[in-house]
Design an enzyme around this catalytic site. Structure first.
Site, short mmCIF file in Angstrom:
data_model
loop_
_atom_site.label_atom_id
_atom_site.label_comp_id
_atom_site.label_asym_id
_atom_site.label_seq_id
_atom_site.Cartn_x
_atom_site.Cartn_y
_atom_site.Cartn_z
N ASP A 45 0.82 -1.21 0.00
CA ASP A 45 0.00 0.00 0.00
C ASP A 45 0.86 1.27 0.00
O ASP A 45 0.52 2.26 -0.66
CB ASP A 45 -0.92 0.01 1.22
CG ASP A 45 -2.05 -1.00 1.10
OD1 ASP A 45 -2.46 -1.31 -0.04
OD2 ASP A 45 -2.54 -1.47 2.14
N ALA A 155 -11.01 6.70 0.93
CA ALA A 155 -9.99 5.72 0.56
C ALA A 155 -9.02 5.46 1.70
O ALA A 155 -8.46 4.38 1.83
CB ALA A 155 -9.23 6.20 -0.67
N THR A 158 -9.80 3.43 6.22
CA THR A 158 -9.49 2.13 6.83
C THR A 158 -8.03 2.02 7.23
O THR A 158 -7.58 0.94 7.64
CB THR A 158 -9.83 0.98 5.85
OG1 THR A 158 -9.12 1.20 4.63
CG2 THR A 158 -11.32 0.93 5.57
N TYR A 160 -4.86 4.71 9.00
CA TYR A 160 -4.57 5.31 10.31
C TYR A 160 -5.86 5.72 11.02
O TYR A 160 -6.02 5.56 12.23
CB TYR A 160 -3.66 6.52 10.09
CG TYR A 160 -3.06 7.13 11.33
CD1 TYR A 160 -3.15 6.52 12.58
CD2 TYR A 160 -2.37 8.34 11.25
CE1 TYR A 160 -2.59 7.09 13.70
CE2 TYR A 160 -1.80 8.92 12.37
CZ TYR A 160 -1.91 8.29 13.60
OH TYR A 160 -1.35 8.87 14.70
N ASN A 161 -6.82 6.24 10.26
CA ASN A 161 -8.09 6.66 10.84
C ASN A 161 -8.78 5.53 11.59
O ASN A 161 -9.29 5.72 12.70
CB ASN A 161 -9.00 7.18 9.72
CG ASN A 161 -10.41 7.45 10.18
OD1 ASN A 161 -10.67 8.38 10.92
ND2 ASN A 161 -11.34 6.62 9.73
N LEU A 162 -8.80 4.34 11.01
CA LEU A 162 -9.46 3.20 11.65
C LEU A 162 -8.72 2.79 12.92
O LEU A 162 -9.34 2.47 13.94
CB LEU A 162 -9.55 2.02 10.68
CG LEU A 162 -10.25 0.76 11.20
CD1 LEU A 162 -11.68 1.06 11.64
CD2 LEU A 162 -10.23 -0.33 10.15
N SER A 163 -7.39 2.80 12.89
CA SER A 163 -6.62 2.42 14.07
C SER A 163 -6.80 3.43 15.20
O SER A 163 -6.61 3.10 16.38
CB SER A 163 -5.13 2.29 13.73
OG SER A 163 -4.56 3.55 13.44
#
Length: 258
Positions: A45, A155, A158, A160-163
């Site tokens: 990624d 996009a 999922t 850094y935002n999700l962590s």
């Protein structure tokens, strides 16, 4: 004639990606990325983000089809040596709009940089950061005491935002996630979901005593005083995915992973 007649191949410097590139070396008459109709990116990624950032500097960005030779590969397709032309013809296209981030340093210097996944501000020392948060020129949080705060695109929602316990945003939702990182005050604020036309501004309070850095994807600016964020609709990018592994399906299913 294929819509992707001129194909370019780029690969991460890691051993798996370089080995895969060697396998594909004779599979097509590869052209320089600057002359291509599509770019095939081999890696993870992070490498795909690097490849997309090179597209932002082009007058005519072309689609990117990534194949995973990294770790997570959330934004990538499965690595397969054979059938590439057919996969490209059947691929599903997704538009990705980056953020335009304007960073003002405490020295007064102004930096502009794009962010495809997210932009964040993070404390540089043991001192808690204190940040004023504005949306559309209105102060919505006079003082957020925290380790930092981030704004994520669908996009990037999922990543850094999700962590950081932020929400997952479906592609095409025209939304941005505003997510605090280890917030201390106000204790109960867990973030916000904003329309992507919103203008966001973070002003660092007491930046000399409580220095803060700004990070847009993989680009960092230290000792910042203010960060302004808006969508950059003039530089839309295109990702290609196998129909059975489309990004919107992945983002939807990510909400059910325990």
């Amino acid at each position: 004639m294929s819509q992707f007649e001129r194909r370019a191949l780029v690969a991460s410097p890691t051993a798996p990606a370089q080995a895969a590139a060697a396998e594909l070396a004779d599979a097509a008459d590869w052209v320089d990325p600057a002359d291509a109709d599509v770019v095939i990116a081999l890696g993870g990624d992070g490498f795909l983000l690097q490849t997309l950032h090179t597209m932002l500097d082009r007058r005519r960005p072309v689609p990117v089809f990534g194949m995973n030779l990294g770790t997570v590969g959330f934004l990538m397709n499965e690595w397969r040596r054979h059938g590439l032309v057919d996969r490209l013809e059947r691929a599903k296209a997704f538009k990705v709009t980056p953020l335009l981030v304007t960073v003002t340093g405490i020295d007064g210097r102004i930096h502009q940089m794009p962010a495809i996944n997210e932009v964040s501000v993070l404390r540089e020392t043991r001192q808690t950061a204190k940040i004023e948060v504005m949306v559309n020129d209105r102060v919505v949080l006079p003082e957020l005491a925290c380790d930092g705060i981030l704004a994520a695109t669908p996009a990037g929602s999922t990543a850094y935002n999700l962590s950081a316990h932020g929400p997952i945003l479906p592609l095409g939702s025209n939304l941005l996630a505003l997510t605090p990182i280890s917030p201390f005050r106000p204790r109960r604020w867990r973030g916000a979901i904003l329309p992507d036309k919103a203008r966001i501004q973070w002003r660092v309070l007491d930046p000399d005593k409580r220095p803060v850095s700004a990070v847009a994807d993989q680009h960092e600016i230290r000792d910042v005083a203010q960060v302004d964020i808006a969508m950059d609709r003039a530089r839309e990018l295109t990702l290609l995915f196998d129909p059975e592994h489309a990004l919107d399906d992945r983002i939807t299913m990510e909400q059910f992973i325990s």
